[in-house]
Design a protein around this motif. Sequence first.
Motif, PDB file in Angstrom:
ATOM      1  N   GLU A 333      56.471  16.991 -39.093  1.00 51.93           N
ATOM      2  CA  GLU A 333      55.347  17.913 -39.289  1.00 51.93           C
ATOM      3  C   GLU A 333      55.799  19.362 -39.195  1.00 51.93           C
ATOM      4  OE1 GLU A 333      52.361  16.820 -36.502  1.00 51.93           O
ATOM      5  OE2 GLU A 333      51.727  15.030 -37.620  1.00 51.93           O
ATOM      6  N   ALA A 334      56.733  19.648 -38.280  1.00 51.05           N
ATOM      7  CA  ALA A 334      57.267  21.013 -38.185  1.00 51.05           C
ATOM      8  C   ALA A 334      57.998  21.395 -39.470  1.00 51.05           C
ATOM      9  CB  ALA A 334      58.201  21.126 -36.985  1.00 51.05           C
ATOM     10  N   MET A 335      58.724  20.445 -40.049  1.00 47.90           N
ATOM     11  CA  MET A 335      59.430  20.708 -41.296  1.00 47.90           C
ATOM     12  C   MET A 335      58.451  20.945 -42.429  1.00 47.90           C
ATOM     13  SD  MET A 335      62.633  20.895 -42.423  1.00 47.90           S
ATOM     14  CE  MET A 335      62.294  22.174 -43.637  1.00 47.90           C
ATOM     15  N   GLN A 336      57.390  20.186 -42.464  1.00 49.39           N
ATOM     16  CA  GLN A 336      56.354  20.393 -43.496  1.00 49.39           C
ATOM     17  C   GLN A 336      55.734  21.780 -43.367  1.00 49.39           C
ATOM     18  OE1 GLN A 336      53.895  17.023 -42.563  1.00 49.39           O
ATOM     19  NE2 GLN A 336      54.879  15.689 -44.075  1.00 49.39           N
ATOM     20  N   ASP A 337      55.456  22.186 -42.132  1.00 50.12           N
ATOM     21  CA  ASP A 337      54.888  23.519 -41.912  1.00 50.12           C
ATOM     22  C   ASP A 337      55.862  24.607 -42.356  1.00 50.12           C
ATOM     23  OD1 ASP A 337      52.574  22.497 -40.883  1.00 50.12           O
ATOM     24  OD2 ASP A 337      53.172  22.705 -38.787  1.00 50.12           O
ATOM     25  N   LEU A 338      57.130  24.422 -42.012  1.00 52.03           N
ATOM     26  CA  LEU A 338      58.140  25.420 -42.374  1.00 52.03           C
ATOM     27  C   LEU A 338      58.274  25.515 -43.888  1.00 52.03           C
ATOM     28  CD1 LEU A 338      60.341  27.409 -41.540  1.00 52.03           C
ATOM     29  CD2 LEU A 338      61.924  25.474 -41.334  1.00 52.03           C
ATOM     30  N   THR A 339      58.283  24.388 -44.557  1.00 52.08           N
ATOM     31  CA  THR A 339      58.375  24.374 -46.025  1.00 52.08           C
ATOM     32  C   THR A 339      57.183  25.086 -46.652  1.00 52.08           C
ATOM     33  OG1 THR A 339      59.583  22.276 -45.954  1.00 52.08           O
ATOM     34  CG2 THR A 339      58.575  22.889 -48.051  1.00 52.08           C
ATOM     35  N   GLU A 340      55.983  24.778 -46.137  1.00 55.04           N
ATOM     36  CA  GLU A 340      54.771  25.424 -46.652  1.00 55.04           C
ATOM     37  C   GLU A 340      54.822  26.928 -46.434  1.00 55.04           C
ATOM     38  OE1 GLU A 340      50.427  25.646 -44.802  1.00 55.04           O
ATOM     39  OE2 GLU A 340      50.852  23.656 -45.622  1.00 55.04           O
ATOM     40  N   SER A 341      55.270  27.342 -45.259  1.00 53.79           N
ATOM     41  CA  SER A 341      55.338  28.769 -44.941  1.00 53.79           C
ATOM     42  C   SER A 341      56.296  29.497 -45.872  1.00 53.79           C
ATOM     43  CB  SER A 341      55.789  28.953 -43.489  1.00 53.79           C
ATOM     44  OG  SER A 341      56.062  30.299 -43.198  1.00 53.79           O
ATOM     45  N   GLU A 342      57.456  28.908 -46.120  1.00 54.70           N
ATOM     46  CA  GLU A 342      58.439  29.556 -46.979  1.00 54.70           C
ATOM     47  C   GLU A 342      57.942  29.666 -48.406  1.00 54.70           C
ATOM     48  OE1 GLU A 342      61.557  30.939 -45.954  1.00 54.70           O
ATOM     49  OE2 GLU A 342      60.314  30.736 -44.163  1.00 54.70           O
ATOM     50  N   GLN A 343      57.239  28.661 -48.868  1.00 55.11           N
ATOM     51  CA  GLN A 343      56.706  28.707 -50.237  1.00 55.11           C
ATOM     52  C   GLN A 343      55.638  29.782 -50.374  1.00 55.11           C
ATOM     53  OE1 GLN A 343      55.482  24.635 -50.659  1.00 55.11           O
ATOM     54  NE2 GLN A 343      57.451  23.978 -51.517  1.00 55.11           N
TER      55      GLN A 343
END
Length: 453
Positions: A333-343
């Motif tokens: 979930e942290a990785m998903q959040d990080l990916t969303e934030s970077e996009q």
Amino acid sequence: MRGESEMDLIEKKIIDIIDSRRAEILSFAQDIEQHPEPGFEEKRTAEKTAGFLRSLGYDIHAGLACTGVRGDWKEKDGPNVTIIGEMDAIGCKTHPEADPVNGTAHACGHHAQLAAMIGASLALADEEIRASLSGSVSFFAVPAEEYIDAGRRENLKKEGVVFAGSGKSELIRLGAFDDTDVVLTTHVHMVPVKEDFYLGNPACNGFTAEKVTVCGKAAHAAIDPWNGVNALSITTSAIQMMGLMRETFREEDHARLHNVIRKAGDVLNSVPDEAIVETKIRASSLQRIQEIREMIDRAYDGAAYAFGGMIEREVLQGYMPILPRGADKVMIEAMQDLTESEQKRNPDSAERNLSWREVRESDFNNACTDVGDLTHLFPVLNFTFSGFEGKLHGADFRIVNEEKAYILPAKLLALTVYKLLKNKAVEAGKIIDDFQPVFDKESYIRYVQKTTE
């Protein structure tokens, strides 16, 4: 949009803080990279790390296992999450950033681990973020992950430094992990991974080692060699036998043997009466490591018997295999959040499209790390990352993308801690309850003592 999984205000603040302090993180990483130090000698690295953590208000404990530094925030009850950053560099004299005196370089990316840990400490020092956590956080800069050879061990003992086989093992023995409940580790990619991030801990070899003294008998090499016992011939014969044994190693054991002859006589015109060899035995399980060690011992003993010599051996503690662990829900979930934030930050930039994958059951790391010892006592949540090129431990290793090597791993560490400890630390509690340790501290110490007698 991801509904209930969408980033909350605390997660956004974590990312914003790390972004706003980006220059400090990069400066720290570059400074550590330019001042590499060998294991148990990371004095400057330790001082730099302690100073940074102290400036953020963390309680500092220094001089742990010689040079280890732990910065604690323990104002609350609840589980403790300990983030690990390794301090030592690897011997690599040909690396362009190698220290001209000690011959080491950060060709294994440990400076990137420290930068990620420091970046996470910046975010988790914020009062609002701390108020959202139920538990405590420690930032642990640990010494000597890279293997210390027999000669250096002997010198450290003579200097009065008592230590186990590695930094983490000594820290376990000293009780420096007694308050730890969950461990977070990270590293640059160690297995072939094309993605930016690799979540989870693949199975990994462990090893043991021996310092073997082969005792022969000196004689004149030309006048009466028949009156001598050639220690080098015994050594050569034993190593040849080891080579023939390799066909009996099963593929699933991932067995590896390495020998270095440290001494093979003193003068050319005498039959060598003493040889000194270090032998390393790697395999995927504690049982198989010990079984292969017994085979190697028979090779030495048999060769010595055949020539009329003797064998003296000192077993050197190695590292335990990593017990594999898939990617935990909190990290995914942290990785998903990080990916969303970077996009969202720059939707038109291909650089912001992060790629990642989870550990697969078939993945295996043939190398060894003392993180393996930790996995036998604690749940260890791990990820690895990109941002470099070249070979680990090689002269061509270098960081080529500071965002992916320093900044993004810091964000992922901090986000994972938050997801572990928010909502009364319910996710951390599940992980702790589900984990079945192989050893506690006392049984771990007994096992190490028994297997190195």
